[in-house]
Every structure is written in C-alpha cells, then in structure tokens.
Design an enzyme around this catalytic site. Structure first.
Site: not given
Ligand code: GLN
Length: 532
Positions: A383, A509, A511
């Site tokens: 990001c 993202h 994650e």
C-alpha cells in the site's frame, strides 16, 4: 439444527487476549465438524475504527466486503480460516446510527425510544445477523470489560437473548485474570470473583470461566474460583501464557478439553477433532528446520505492536512456509531519516514497508526502499509501501527529482501517486476509501505471478491514492515492471523490478488473507527470497 450461541465477555482488565481465546474456541469447534461464525461487538461510539489512529486502536482490519473493523477479526480469520463480513463487527456508533435512522423514518412512531428495549433490540438484531441455516454455532465477543458503562446495553442484550434461546442453546464464557502477586508469593482470585459478581448482578451467570494466568494454579485456587464464582470446578479453565506462539493457545485449551466441555454445555455431541494439521504447523513454527531470517519492518506506528498486527503475523506465516524462524527488526522510519538507511538496516535479510497515512516518516521509508533496491535486498512494499517504491523509482531512476504522492506534496510537479476521479470529490472521511476485495490480473513472467500461481486473484484494499497512469510509460521505460492490473487495465495494483533478487510491491493488503496453515503466497515468496 438450530444455531447455538456462545457469548464471550471479559473481566478485570483489557488486553487479556479475549479475541485470541474466542478465535481459538472457534477453531476447535470448527475442527470438530461444526459450522461456526464469529463476531465482535465493540462498545465505543465511532461507527467503525476506520477513522481512528493506529495508536488508539491498533490496526484497522479490512473484510472482503470492505468493512473497516477491529483487529480481533484478523485473529478470527487467521485461526478459523473463515472469512468475516460486515456483520462480524458492530460498534455502539453503528447500533445507534441504525436506531436513530429508524426513528427518523417513523419506525418507532408513537413510542419513546429507549436504551431498553430499542437499543438492546438493535444489538440482538446484530447478533441474529450471524445466525443462519449454514451456521451451527455463532460466537459473539463483547469488547471492553465487565463493569464499563459502555458495555451495559450489550450485556443486557446478551442476557435477554440467552434467556430467549432457552436452556442448552446459549453459553456465557467469561475470560478473567488470576494475577500472581510476587511480593506475597500468591495467586489472587478476588478480581475474578468481583468481575463474575458484576455479571451475576445483571443476570448473566457464566458457566465456563477461562482464567488468564502467568503460572498454573493449584487445586485450591480452582476450588475457590468455582465456589465463589458459581462455576463447576471442571469448568474453571486455566489459560497460562504460552511459551512460544499464540498459535499454541488452541492446543492448550484442547488439552483441558475446553471444546468438549463447551459442546456438552450446548447439548451437542463432541465429534472427533481434526487438529493434526494445526499441531504440525505449530511444531514447524517452534522448531523451524532452516535457521533464522531477519526482516526489517519500516513503519511509523512501530511503538505500538498492534498497529502492524496482520503484517507481523503474515511474516510469521511466511517463516512457517520457508521453514525459518522469523526475527523482526521494527524500525521507526524517522530513525532512518535521522541515522541513515545503512546504519539502521545493516545485516537484515529483507525489508518490508507497510501501509500508512500522512507525511510523517515517508522520506525514511523512501530511503529504506532505495537501500533495498541498490543493495539488492529482498523488498516487499504494501500500500503506502508500494506508493513509496514508485516515488523512489521515479526520483532516483527516472530523474523526476520532485516526484511524490499528492497526499504528501499536493503541489508536486511529478504526482506519480495521486487521487483518481472516483476519490476527488469525497469529503467524508469514514468508510470512503477504496475498500475491500477487488480482482487483480497478474502479468505472466513476473515474480508475483510465480508466487500466486493463478493469473487472476482477489485482494483487499484500503487506500485513497493510486499509481498515476500518466507516468506509467515513463516508469516502465526505465525498467519498472507493472505486475498486476485491475481487469479493465486502468489501475496498477502491483509493481516489481527485474535484475533484483525479489522486489515486489502491491497497492492492496495481502497480510489480511494470510493464515498460519495457508501462508499468503507473497509473504511466503518474500521470506523464501530473504532466506536465500
Ligand atoms: N495513504 C495512502 C492512501 O490513502 C496509503 C494507504 C495505506 O497504506 N493503507 O492511498
């Protein structure tokens, strides 16, 4: 079968790991063949945590359907592998917004609108959102601590709902703290007695007590807790601090047959548990075969560990995939501005720059990325981390010395990162970013494509600014590789470098989608590159 409900409350202090405990219970019940759904009810007044600083709240977790939510939902997804959605997190702000909107629409005509029954009814509606024909057990975690003024409507709502569900269909679990007082050399049960006392005074009788403690407690403590809290001794569970990893918590609870006890209390028959895969993962995590890897995370909210919760977890998952012990060097980007990248980053095997907002620390991130690019250290940008990588490349490779993001320098002559039309007229701050899952097409032959396998993926976003397409040709002609694009080809979702061991950055993202049993492909590839 009707959907059964578990309500998890917490007492004595916050930060006991209520979310982790609820997630562990979710995993254990799922592995016993039950279809579960989880949610968290947060008693604060923000409509969602999206406008809060990470220092206040820790990370903002994003669901597939684009909600900005509490980070406990990250635990739910990582432990159970079941995606959350917009019904997985409600706040008091959202509950009240619904009540007030209904009042304005005439939904309560003639009535005085009150906390009981109208707000509590709205809370019960929120709970019912996660009970459906595909769910056997709904788990609702109540944020905050018993005794908080803010929690009261929630406790009243679950009391009513538990009563309406009838015997054997609802279960109250209370998580409490049994502190060890070093000076006295004793464990103390009084705070737990008081906390259960608060619940009992409002009509909630917990049947299972999970006690967080530093060290195992003796039979006398169990007996005392059982007697004073009105819980059967075998329903007093000890949840000691785990030695190595949070992923041991479910195994520890299972050792005490918590899942079987819960199922019996819910009048369900415990089916065989399939925890072999989880156990194997924990063993691999604790005793990695291939040594240690050190990754630097260069952020701006480093002092609060929870700010980058999913990043640290996903790196750990990458370590599991690569069979290495993961050491994280947490670096404030401002320290890099002060001391230089070489000084702070010397010796690391990989550098990750995560997401973020605002001007502070951006130049330190850019310096870290330059160091990673020039020293050929594996780099992963996420990001804002991708946006900084694009700025760095524009400045130092393409010669656009003042390249920047218009978030950082609104007047920059080279706005390589900028607002696209969809965001230009947005004035409200809450829930207005590009949020949630979007498809992305990967370019054949790229490192990203190699890591993922399939050529179209879905990843979650949370940002306003984008790669500015006006500069795409210039950047590509200097060697920046566009590795991921939105299906219409307009939005650059991932970039990378050739002639570098592993330099990948993405606008989304990843994650949020990593779990310990299914590490995210980019985190796995990044840690593997760092291990080489
Ligand atoms: N601040 C940047 C944007 O809004 C990046 C956001 C992020 O890293 N999550 O686009």
């Amino acid at each position: 079968m009707n959907c059964k409900h578990i309500f998890v409350t917490g007492g004595v202090v916050s930060s006991l790991g209520k979310g982790l405990t609820a997630a562990s219970i979710g995993l254990l019940l799922k592995q016993r063949g039950y279809r579960i759904r989880m949610q968290k009810l947060d008693p604060y007044l923000n409509v969602d945590p999206g406008t809060m600083s990470p220092y206040q709240h820790g990370e903002v977790y994003v669901t597939e359907d684009g909600r900005e939510t509490d980070l406990d939902l990250g635990h739910y997804e990582r432990f159970t592998g079941i995606p959350c959605d917009r019904h997985s997190n409600y706040t008091t702000g959202r509950i009240y917004s619904n009540v007030i909107a209904r009042e304005r629409a005439g939904g309560y005509l003639g009535k005085t609108v009150q906390v009981i029954p109208h707000v509590t009814d709205e809370i019960k509606l929120a709970i019912r959102e996660i009970e459906d024909d595909d769910t056997d057990i709904a788990i609702t975690e109540i944020g905050g601590t018993a005794g908080d003024i803010e929690s009261q409507p929630y406790l009243e709502a679950i009391r009513q709902y538990h009563h309406e569900l009838g015997p054997g269909n609802g279960l109250f679990i209370h998580l409490t703290l049994v502190p060890y007082i070093r000076a006295a050399g004793e464990m103390k049960t009084k705070p737990s007695q008081q906390s259960v006392g608060i619940l009992r005074s409002i009509g909630i009788v917990p049947e299972l007590l999970i006690c967080r403690c530093e060290r195992p407690f003796a039979e006398e403590h169990r007996a005392k807790l059982a007697l004073f809290c009105g819980v059967r001794p075998e329903h007093v569970i000890e949840e000691c601090d785990v030695a190595n990893s949070i992923y041991e918590v479910p195994l520890e609870l299972m050792r005490q047959h918590v899942d079987e006890k819960i199922l019996r209390l819910l009048e369900l028959t415990p089916q065989a548990a399939d925890m072999a895969g989880w156990r194997e993962m924990v063993n691999r995590l604790i005793q990695p075969p291939n040594g240690e890897v050190e990754i630097a995370v260069v952020g701006k909210y480093i002092s609060l560990r929870d700010s980058y919760k999913s990043i640290y977890e996903a790196l750990t998952h990458g370590g599991i995939a690569a069979g290495v012990r993961l050491k994280i060097r947490m670096l404030e980007s401002e320290e890099i501005e002060a001391d230089g990248a070489a000084e702070k980053l010397g010796g690391v095997h990989g550098i990750l720059v995560p997401g973020g907002f605002g001007v502070r620390g951006v130049e330190g991130k850019i310096a870290a990325i330059r160091y990673a690019r020039e020293q050929k250290i594996p780099f992963f940008g996420i990001c804002l981390g991708m946006q900084c990588a694009v700025i760095e490349f524009a400045r130092n490779v393409c010669g656009l010395a003042e390249a920047n993001s218009t978030e950082i320098a609104p007047g920059t002559p080279h706005p390589v990162i900028s607002l696209l039309d969809a965001q230009r007229d947005v004035t409200d701050m809450g829930g207005t970013m590009r949020l949630g899952a979007y498809p992305c097409c990967l370019m054949p032959g790229t490192k990203a494509a190699a890591a993922y396998g399939p050529s179209e993926i879905q990843e979650r976003h949370r940002h306003r600014y984008e790669f500015n397409p006006v500069f795409r040709e210039t950047l590509e002609s200097h060697g920046l590789v566009v590795a991921g694009l939105s299906p219409d080809g307009h939005l650059v979702e991932a970039v990378e470098l050739k002639d570098h061991p592993w330099f990948v950055a993405c606008q989304y993202h990843p994650e949020f989608k990593s779990t310990p049993v299914e590490p995210h492909p980019l985190f796995a590839a990044f840690v593997k590159a760092a291990a080489r």
